[in-house]
Enzyme design. Structure first.
Site, PDB file in Angstrom:
ATOM      1  N   GLY A  67      60.203  40.444  10.130  1.00 60.26           N
ATOM      2  CA  GLY A  67      60.303  41.032  11.459  1.00 60.26           C
ATOM      3  C   GLY A  67      58.974  40.904  12.193  1.00 60.26           C
ATOM      4  O   GLY A  67      58.151  40.034  11.898  1.00 60.26           O
ATOM      5  N   GLY A  68      58.748  41.816  13.130  1.00 58.49           N
ATOM      6  CA  GLY A  68      57.510  41.786  13.911  1.00 58.49           C
ATOM      7  C   GLY A  68      56.275  41.950  13.052  1.00 58.49           C
ATOM      8  O   GLY A  68      55.164  41.613  13.479  1.00 58.49           O
ATOM      9  N   GLY A  77      42.000   6.779  22.101  1.00 59.09           N
ATOM     10  CA  GLY A  77      41.769   8.193  22.387  1.00 59.09           C
ATOM     11  C   GLY A  77      41.313   8.945  21.157  1.00 59.09           C
ATOM     12  O   GLY A  77      40.565   9.927  21.244  1.00 59.09           O
ATOM     13  N   ALA A  78      41.722   8.455  19.995  1.00 58.24           N
ATOM     14  CA  ALA A  78      41.346   9.142  18.760  1.00 58.24           C
ATOM     15  C   ALA A  78      39.845   9.022  18.520  1.00 58.24           C
ATOM     16  O   ALA A  78      39.234   9.910  17.919  1.00 58.24           O
ATOM     17  CB  ALA A  78      42.136   8.584  17.593  1.00 58.24           C
TER      18      ALA A  78
HETATM   19  C1  HXC Z   1      61.890  52.673   5.027  1.00 62.00           C
HETATM   20  C2  HXC Z   1      62.218  51.230   3.288  1.00 62.00           C
HETATM   21  C3  HXC Z   1      62.087  50.133   4.157  1.00 62.00           C
HETATM   22  C4  HXC Z   1      61.846  50.399   5.528  1.00 62.00           C
HETATM   23  C5  HXC Z   1      62.417  49.390   2.177  1.00 62.00           C
HETATM   24  N1  HXC Z   1      62.426  50.720   2.084  1.00 62.00           N
HETATM   25  N2  HXC Z   1      62.209  48.997   3.432  1.00 62.00           N
HETATM   26  N3  HXC Z   1      62.125  52.491   3.740  1.00 62.00           N
HETATM   27  N4  HXC Z   1      61.758  51.684   5.914  1.00 62.00           N
HETATM   28  N5  HXC Z   1      61.681  49.417   6.391  1.00 62.00           N
HETATM   29  C6  HXC Z   1      62.602  51.501   0.872  1.00 62.00           C
HETATM   30  C7  HXC Z   1      63.992  51.402   0.311  1.00 62.00           C
HETATM   31  O1  HXC Z   1      64.836  52.332   0.906  1.00 62.00           O
HETATM   32  C8  HXC Z   1      63.743  51.688  -1.143  1.00 62.00           C
HETATM   33  O2  HXC Z   1      63.604  53.084  -1.310  1.00 62.00           O
HETATM   34  C9  HXC Z   1      62.392  51.097  -1.407  1.00 62.00           C
HETATM   35  O3  HXC Z   1      61.784  50.967  -0.126  1.00 62.00           O
HETATM   36  C10 HXC Z   1      62.446  49.734  -2.041  1.00 62.00           C
HETATM   37  O4  HXC Z   1      63.356  48.937  -1.316  1.00 62.00           O
HETATM   38  P1  HXC Z   1      64.505  48.083  -2.022  1.00 62.00           P
HETATM   39  O5  HXC Z   1      65.446  47.697  -0.963  1.00 62.00           O
HETATM   40  O6  HXC Z   1      65.028  48.822  -3.202  1.00 62.00           O
HETATM   41  O7  HXC Z   1      63.664  46.845  -2.545  1.00 62.00           O
HETATM   42  P2  HXC Z   1      64.116  45.332  -2.650  1.00 62.00           P
HETATM   43  O8  HXC Z   1      65.468  45.240  -3.243  1.00 62.00           O
HETATM   44  O9  HXC Z   1      62.995  44.641  -3.341  1.00 62.00           O
HETATM   45  O10 HXC Z   1      64.216  44.799  -1.143  1.00 62.00           O
HETATM   46  C11 HXC Z   1      63.080  44.736  -0.351  1.00 62.00           C
HETATM   47  C12 HXC Z   1      63.483  44.465   1.121  1.00 62.00           C
HETATM   48  C13 HXC Z   1      64.525  45.526   1.576  1.00 62.00           C
HETATM   49  C14 HXC Z   1      64.077  43.065   1.244  1.00 62.00           C
HETATM   50  C15 HXC Z   1      62.197  44.523   1.931  1.00 62.00           C
HETATM   51  O11 HXC Z   1      64.038  46.820   1.224  1.00 62.00           O
HETATM   52  C16 HXC Z   1      64.798  45.506   3.033  1.00 62.00           C
HETATM   53  O12 HXC Z   1      65.550  44.661   3.524  1.00 62.00           O
HETATM   54  N6  HXC Z   1      64.190  46.431   3.763  1.00 62.00           N
HETATM   55  C17 HXC Z   1      64.393  46.578   5.180  1.00 62.00           C
HETATM   56  C18 HXC Z   1      63.670  45.504   5.893  1.00 62.00           C
HETATM   57  C19 HXC Z   1      63.767  45.720   7.382  1.00 62.00           C
HETATM   58  O13 HXC Z   1      64.804  45.442   7.968  1.00 62.00           O
HETATM   59  N7  HXC Z   1      62.689  46.257   7.945  1.00 62.00           N
HETATM   60  C20 HXC Z   1      62.596  46.522   9.336  1.00 62.00           C
HETATM   61  C21 HXC Z   1      62.245  45.201   9.992  1.00 62.00           C
HETATM   62  S1  HXC Z   1      62.014  45.401  11.669  1.00 62.00           S
HETATM   63  P3  HXC Z   1      64.014  53.820  -2.671  1.00 62.00           P
HETATM   64  O14 HXC Z   1      63.767  55.265  -2.373  1.00 62.00           O
HETATM   65  O15 HXC Z   1      65.449  53.478  -2.910  1.00 62.00           O
HETATM   66  O16 HXC Z   1      63.114  53.274  -3.714  1.00 62.00           O
HETATM   67  C22 HXC Z   1      60.391  45.556  11.774  1.00 62.00           C
HETATM   68  C23 HXC Z   1      59.929  45.680  13.175  1.00 62.00           C
HETATM   69  C24 HXC Z   1      58.453  45.547  13.244  1.00 62.00           C
HETATM   70  O17 HXC Z   1      59.670  45.597  10.863  1.00 62.00           O
HETATM   71  C25 HXC Z   1      58.124  45.291  14.655  1.00 62.00           C
HETATM   72  C26 HXC Z   1      56.659  45.245  14.863  1.00 62.00           C
HETATM   73  C27 HXC Z   1      56.356  44.935  16.256  1.00 62.00           C
END
Ligand code: HXC
Length: 516
Positions: free
Chosen positions: A171-172, A406-407
């Site tokens: 993501g971002g 040019g290079a």
């Molecule tokens: C809160 C999160 C989290 C998040 C993971 N966790 N991502 N909690 N916010 N973004 C937590 C899970 O709930 C889980 O908690 C623990 O972290 C481990 O995650 P798992 O899913 O069990 O791990 P894994 O299977 O290894 O998968 C990792 C992952 C997946 C691929 C990163 O967690 C995932 O898809 N997360 C969401 C990613 C996402 O969409 N993020 C937002 C992107 S948008 P528990 O308690 O069960 O251990 C963004 C915008 C930024 O980032 C913009 C900036 C300008």
């Protein structure tokens, strides 16, 4: 509470913070072949030098049951320490705490060390391993990210910033590393993308794996986002430490110089014979680099991306330099879109941090064709010109063979403020190769000749004899000297010494407008 109880409480809380998300999650992290945030910091910094900040900080979110889920440190370990005795600020995202997701307070911790790094003029190293924005927080998390982005930009060109990607970075969240100077990733264990495979499938109907979409191999060879695909986390940390060893602490310092035992006057006979008799035959420019730098130690950056141009760091008589070199062994060393972007970014980095650039030239020109024109080789090739032209660092050039069209102009020529420009006797500095020149100038006459092929071959030889040498450029002063290839190391070191106190400036302006 008496003193003993106070101390016990501190020890207990410290131990709790050290455990992050708990032993179970630490074990899971290890089972995936990943270290924890603290293990990574320990491996990166000199033993015992890490001073942690904000170990007791917790988030302020009350929604989605978060008031029940508070973990000391809130998922990021921040502080400072040293690498080879030099001050470094560091943050390491802790995946064991809510997936290393970024909250408002998490961002505050990173911003604090970024601000300190700026005030104290020291590099920032970020170890990334995060699920992105903390979903429970929403906008506070986005605000936190953007506070970091702003600091990345303000720090750019003032202190070196390095990002290691040790797990997810999606993501971002990818944009903070993208704003730093160098990114490295770990093969098969880290990924960077804007949207994951599921979103890709629903939008573009492409089936793609995480590794194909944003793995270390892809980003280090195709997109050029990553500078190095490490084989392991330990290898990634080794890379960061070595990289740092070439860099100054900030833009007000000179790069570090170290004692050198490799003799300054060490000559290399190999260089006298490395250029093949046949003009179209390749040779390995890395050999030229390895033969001339201290101890044959060349630290290559972006090795797998646009390999027709080589960039990296090395030392001459202990002095840190950046090296840019065309690679005749890949695509004849031609300049194209990717290599221009790679070279321009590297030269600009060196210019930010007062690192002299040595340029080895063997380039047949820019790559022709629709793919390049449609991709904007004009705009992208201009980046290379712009970077060399604006750079005020010491610039030393060695033309080993071809410098066409040019290079020639682009590759740190005298006309772009090249300070000291040498050529080997094998150099050919011309508008284009002899074959192409003969075809352009004589194809009409060839059509009338008895034997057109022979006529063109003769004209090609004529053109070659007349212009394909370094002497015309030397007569004009565009080349300072034609040097014996075996003495190249010595000549570069002498040139660097004379440029030690070089001062050059550009006109006052807010900033230039590089063709992005
Ligand atoms: C809160 C999160 C989290 C998040 C993971 N966790 N991502 N909690 N916010 N973004 C937590 C899970 O709930 C889980 O908690 C623990 O972290 C481990 O995650 P798992 O899913 O069990 O791990 P894994 O299977 O290894 O998968 C990792 C992952 C997946 C691929 C990163 O967690 C995932 O898809 N997360 C969401 C990613 C996402 O969409 N993020 C937002 C992107 S948008 P528990 O308690 O069960 O251990 C963004 C915008 C930024 O980032 C913009 C900036 C300008």
């Amino acid at each position: 509470m008496n003193t003993k109880e106070q101390l016990d409480k501190l020890i207990k809380l410290r131990a709790e913070a050290q455990l992050g998300g708990g032993q179970k999650r630490i074990d899971k992290q290890h089972s995936m072949g990943r270290m924890t945030a603290r293990e990574r910091i320990d491996m990166l910094l000199d033993p015992g030098t890490f001073e942690e900040f904000d170990m007791f900080k917790t988030h302020r979110c009350r929604d989605f049951g978060m008031d029940e889920t508070k973990i000391l440190g809130d998922g990021v370990v921040t502080g400072y320490g040293t690498i080879d005795g030099r001050l470094i600020y560091v943050f390491a995202q802790d995946f064991t705490v809510l997936g290393g997701s970024l909250s408002e307070t998490f961002a505050e911790k990173i911003c604090k060390i970024m601000d300190l790094a700026m005030k104290n003029g020291a590099p920032v190293i970020g170890l990334n391993d995060s699920g992105g924005a903390r979903i429970q927080e929403g906008i506070e998390s986005l605000a936190g990210y953007t506070d970091i982005f702003l600091r990345n930009v303000m720090s750019s060109g003032v202190i070196p910033q390095i990002s290691a990607i040790f797990g997810p970075c999606a993501g971002g969240a990818v944009y903070s590393p993208a704003l730093t100077d160098f990114i490295l990733m770990v093969q098969n264990n880290s990924y960077m993308f804007l949207t994951g495979p599921k979103v890709v499938k629903s939008v573009t109907h492409e089936d793609v794996t995480v590794e194909q979409l944003g793995g270390a191999a892809m980003h280090s060879s195709r997109s050029g986002v990553s500078d190095y695909a490490a084989t392991s986390e330990a290898d990634a940390i080794r890379f960061v430490k070595k990289l740092i060893s070439f860099l100054p602490q900030n833009n007000m310092e000179s790069p570090p110089s170290i004692p050198c035992e490799d003799p300054v006057i060490r000559s290399s006979d190999l260089l006298n014979t490395i250029i093949p008799e046949n003009l179209n035959e390749a040779y390995d420019m890395k050999q030229v680099i390895l033969q001339t730098v201290d101890n044959g130690d060349f630290f290559e950056i972006k090795e797998a991306f646009a390999p027709n141009l080589i960039v990296g760091f090395a030392r001459y008589n202990g002095m840190s330099v950046g090296i840019v070199a065309n690679q005749p062994a890949n695509l004849s060393g031609v300049l194209d879109i990717d290599s221009s972007i790679k070279g321009a970014r590297f030269v600009r980095f060196c210019d930010c941090f007062n690192i002299p650039v040595i340029t080895f030239v063997d380039v047949p020109g820019f790559l022709p064709g629709t793919a390049q024109e449609y991709g904007g080789v004009i705009r992208n090739g201009a980046k290379m010109l712009y970077a060399y032209a604006e750079a005020t660092i010491p610039k030393i050039t060695v033309i080993t063979r071809k410098a066409y069209g040019g290079a020639y102009c682009v590759m740190s020529s005298k006309h772009l403020r090249g300070d000291i420009n040498y050529a080997w006797p094998s150099a050919q500095i011309a508008v284009m190769g002899s074959k192409g020149a003969a075809e352009v100038l004589y194809s009409r006459q060839a059509g009338k000749a008895e034997n057109p092929a022979q006529f063109l071959a003769e004209k090609e030889q004529e053109y070659h004899d007349a212009v394909a040498n370094p002497y015309i450029a030397a007569q004009r002063g565009y080349i300072d000297d034609i040097i014996h290839p075996s003495t190249t190391r010595f000549r570069i070191i002498k040139a660097l010494k004379t440029l030690e106190n070089k001062r050059d400036t550009n006109p006052m302006k807010k900033h230039g407008n590089i063709p992005l």
